[in-house]
Design an enzyme around this catalytic site. Structure first.
Site, PDB file in Angstrom:
ATOM      1  CB  CYS A   1      -4.430   5.199  10.198  1.00  0.00           C
ATOM      2  SG  CYS A   1      -4.199   6.953  10.367  1.00  0.00           S
TER       3      CYS A   1
ATOM      4  NE  ARG B   1      -7.261  15.316  10.006  1.00  0.00           N
ATOM      5  CZ  ARG B   1      -6.441  14.927   9.039  1.00  0.00           C
ATOM      6  NH1 ARG B   1      -5.723  15.836   8.396  1.00  0.00           N
ATOM      7  NH2 ARG B   1      -6.331  13.657   8.713  1.00  0.00           N
TER       8      ARG B   1
ATOM      9  CD  GLN C   1      -8.302  11.650   5.673  1.00  0.00           C
ATOM     10  OE1 GLN C   1      -8.479  10.783   6.515  1.00  0.00           O
ATOM     11  NE2 GLN C   1      -7.148  12.271   5.524  1.00  0.00           N
TER      12      GLN C   1
ATOM     13  CG  ASP D   1      -7.574   7.200   4.905  1.00  0.00           C
ATOM     14  OD1 ASP D   1      -6.485   7.211   4.331  1.00  0.00           O
ATOM     15  OD2 ASP D   1      -7.718   7.371   6.126  1.00  0.00           O
TER      16      ASP D   1
ATOM     17  CG  HIS E   1      -4.520   2.781   6.182  1.00  0.00           C
ATOM     18  ND1 HIS E   1      -5.813   3.176   6.431  1.00  0.00           N
ATOM     19  CD2 HIS E   1      -3.717   3.800   6.572  1.00  0.00           C
ATOM     20  CE1 HIS E   1      -5.792   4.391   6.981  1.00  0.00           C
ATOM     21  NE2 HIS E   1      -4.544   4.788   7.067  1.00  0.00           N
TER      22      HIS E   1
ATOM     23  CE  LYS F   1       4.270  14.737   2.406  1.00  0.00           C
ATOM     24  NZ  LYS F   1       3.112  15.515   2.884  1.00  0.00           N
TER      25      LYS F   1
ATOM     26  CG  HIS G   1      -0.908   6.379   6.256  1.00  0.00           C
ATOM     27  ND1 HIS G   1      -1.892   6.358   7.219  1.00  0.00           N
ATOM     28  CD2 HIS G   1       0.241   6.051   6.887  1.00  0.00           C
ATOM     29  CE1 HIS G   1      -1.351   6.039   8.386  1.00  0.00           C
ATOM     30  NE2 HIS G   1      -0.060   5.843   8.206  1.00  0.00           N
TER      31      HIS G   1
END
Length: 582
Positions: free
Chosen positions: A275, A304, A322, A324, A326, A406, A452
């Protein structure tokens, strides 16, 4: 004490079974020190410090002792004790004493007795041990006391229990099927990926088969995102420390981040999330309300740190990609954007054969940023969208991230197991931290909303789900080899190559097995590889110019023309169908 009305019947049975198991262990291993023994979703467990390591054969011994205890039909009796009496009672049990010492001074201390066994417990339990009728001990594992690796390692015994033998048998059957479908086990057969210790735990290397599958799915994913109004970004794998200080990762997520690298006297970190990079692109120029919404997606690999004890095949790794995205929009646009993300999610999962989805609205946790008004407005937006679509959902009270509520989507696989995959998440944190603004119709600066969104979650977890859902027998459109052509003898190889060439010209993935093996051995190998279609080429096929088509399931059909077969395969690929017609 907890009343029976507040605890499910199944949980009571399982918690009672945990006590019976602890009683059996205490009788079989004098001097055993007891930890805790709760009921869990899949059954129960109990932690012990024992005079010797347990071996699998001990489970049968403990189970037999449990049967003896249930047959004695001992009553479960609850007793309230003073703190002084409780300490005296458990004087030889250091883990129980620690639990007692942690209880508030004004909290009631209760124990449950059955036979000569007594345990610190709030209850409730079944009335008598004989009411625990169907149970099975499943496995042995290590577990740090209270989950802290600084504490002693105890031995944990897992088990399960059900109200009836038939329910237990049904569960054990599904457990055996799940074990057979374990993606790590299937991987050994299909050779999809490796996680060598020389590379490092939780870091995956994909082989040619998995590489082909991933390429096919990523190409579909990219096209689907372009078709749904997204643009794709590509961002670096590392960033300067000030980026992660601004984002708050160094303050809140340092434990999951890898150590910094010194580059030109500056600390750099491998990214745990994508992000901040997307935000920096947003801030690279002035933005107007006319530019919004912006939908930016990325197949971004992040890193991670996970403790080695929790690494698990593809499901828990240290480096993962991911899917991912946004979404940056105005407050007025948020309902429509959430609505479109949900629709996109459902469409995406349907393509891969998943239609049983469960939605959860995760609300404000105890520790959260942003005002109550912001949280309420965001939660209301999520509710409105789901209510408008008539979607059923559960509320996960306090389950939101600290920076916003979320929607979580769990998918149910072919064994009925639920997997947490899709997340659609508000964020009050990063727009504030990075001072994200846009110019509104009034000419003033406004703070945008940021969402997200990950549809499949991560490639690694999604691929693990696919392997287990299909037991490695992937649909034709994503299988690395769609057709195996098997000439029976050397004189059939030329025709086999002709068939292969014609199929390849239509974009079909084909291999020809011209090894000097029997046709049965070749068929066996193709079935082990879970190849959807197997074409056996012999004299009759050459003479008639046809094909003998065999499914990986063993079904067969003879006299199929190449034109007909090619049309079938192309339809399966183009429609991304998950069935396997003959």
């Amino acid at each position: 004490m907890t009343s029976e009305n507040e605890v499910s019947k199944l949980e009571i049975i399982r918690h009672s079974a945990a006590h019976i198991m602890a009683q059996a262990v205490a009788e079989l291993f004098p001097g055993a020190r007891l930890g805790i023994g709760p009921a869990i979703d899949s059954g129960f467990y109990y932690d012990f410090e024992l005079p010797r390591p347990l071996v699998p054969e001990d489970l049968e011994l403990i189970e037999s002792k449990m049967v003896e205890i249930t047959k004695k039909n001992q009553p479960f009796l609850c007793q309230t004790l003073s703190r002084h009496d409780a300490v005296n009672l458990f004087s030889g049990q250091p883990y129980k004493l620690e639990l007692i010492n942690d209880l508030p001074d004004n909290e009631e201390i209760t124990v449950y007795r059955n036979g000569d066994f007594v345990d610190l417990c709030r209850g409730p339990h079944v009335s008598h041990t004989a009411r625990v009728k169907a149970f099975k001990l499943l496995s042995i594992a290590g577990a740090y006391w209270r989950g802290d690796e600084k504490n002693p390692m105890l031995q944990r015994i897992y088990g399960t229990a059900f109200p009836s033998r038939s329910e237990l048998d049904e569960y054990l059957t599904s457990l055996a099927e799940a074990e057979a479908r374990d993606h790590r086990k299937i991987n050994k057969q299909l050779n999809l990926f490796v996680t060598p210790e020389e590379v490092g735990g939780g870091l995956v290397i994909y082989g040619p088969k998995a590489g082909r599958i991933r390429t096919i799915i990523e190409e579909f994913w990219r096209r689907a995102h372009y078709d749904n109004g997204y643009e794709l970004l590509y961002t670096p794998h590392i960033g300067r420390s000030n980026l992660w200080e601004t984002s708050g990762h160094l303050q809140n997520y340092r434990d999951i981040m890898y150590s910094p690298m010194d580059i030109d006297g500056q600390d750099y970190y491998v990214k745990p999330m994508n992000c901040p990079f997307h935000i920096m692109f947003y801030k690279s120029q002035m933005r107007s309300y006319r530019d919004l919404p912006l939908r930016w997606a990325e197949l971004g690999t992040v890193y991670r740190y996970e403790r080695s004890g929790v690494l698990h095949g593809l499901l828990r790794v240290r480096g993962f990609t991911q899917d991912d995205a946004h979404i940056i929009c105005t407050p007025e646009q948020i309902d429509n954007e959430i609505n479109e993300v949900l629709r996109f999610s459902f469409d995406m999962w349907k393509v891969f054969g998943f239609t049983d989805l469960k939605l959860f609205l995760a609300t404000r946790p105890e520790k959260a940023i942003g005002t109550e008004e912001q949280w309420q407005r965001a939660s209301d937006a999520l509710r409105r969208v789901m209510d408008a679509q008539g979607l059923a959902y559960s509320v996960d009270e306090g389950g939101g991230a600290f920076y916003g509520p979320k929607i979580d989507i769990k998918v149910r696989d072919s064994l009925g197991r639920e997997w947490q995959m899709t997340t659609i998440q508000f964020d009050f944190n990063l727009p504030e931290r990075f001072d994200m603004v846009y110019t509104g119709q009034d000419g003033q600066e406004h703070r945008p909303y940021m969402v997200h969104r990950a549809l499949l979650g991560s490639w690694e977890r999604f691929f693990g789900l696919l392997i287990e859902h299909y037991a490695g027998a992937f649909p034709v459109w994503i299988h690395p080899t769609q057709v195996a052509v098997l000439p029976i003898a050397d004189r059939h190889v030329e025709y086999a190559n002709q068939v292969s060439s014609e199929l390849k010209q239509s974009g079909i993935r084909v291999t020809v097995d011209d090894r000097s093996e029997t046709v049965n051995q070749k068929i066996r190998q193709a079935q082990l590889d879970k190849t959807p279609y197997i074409l056996v080429i012999g004299d009759k096929e050459i003479e008639k110019g046809t094909l003998a088509v065999r499914l990986r399931t063993g079904q067969q059909r003879f006299g199929v023309t190449i034109k007909e077969f090619k049309a079938t395969i192309k339809d399966l690929i183009e429609q991304r169908r998950n069935d396997l017609p003959l």
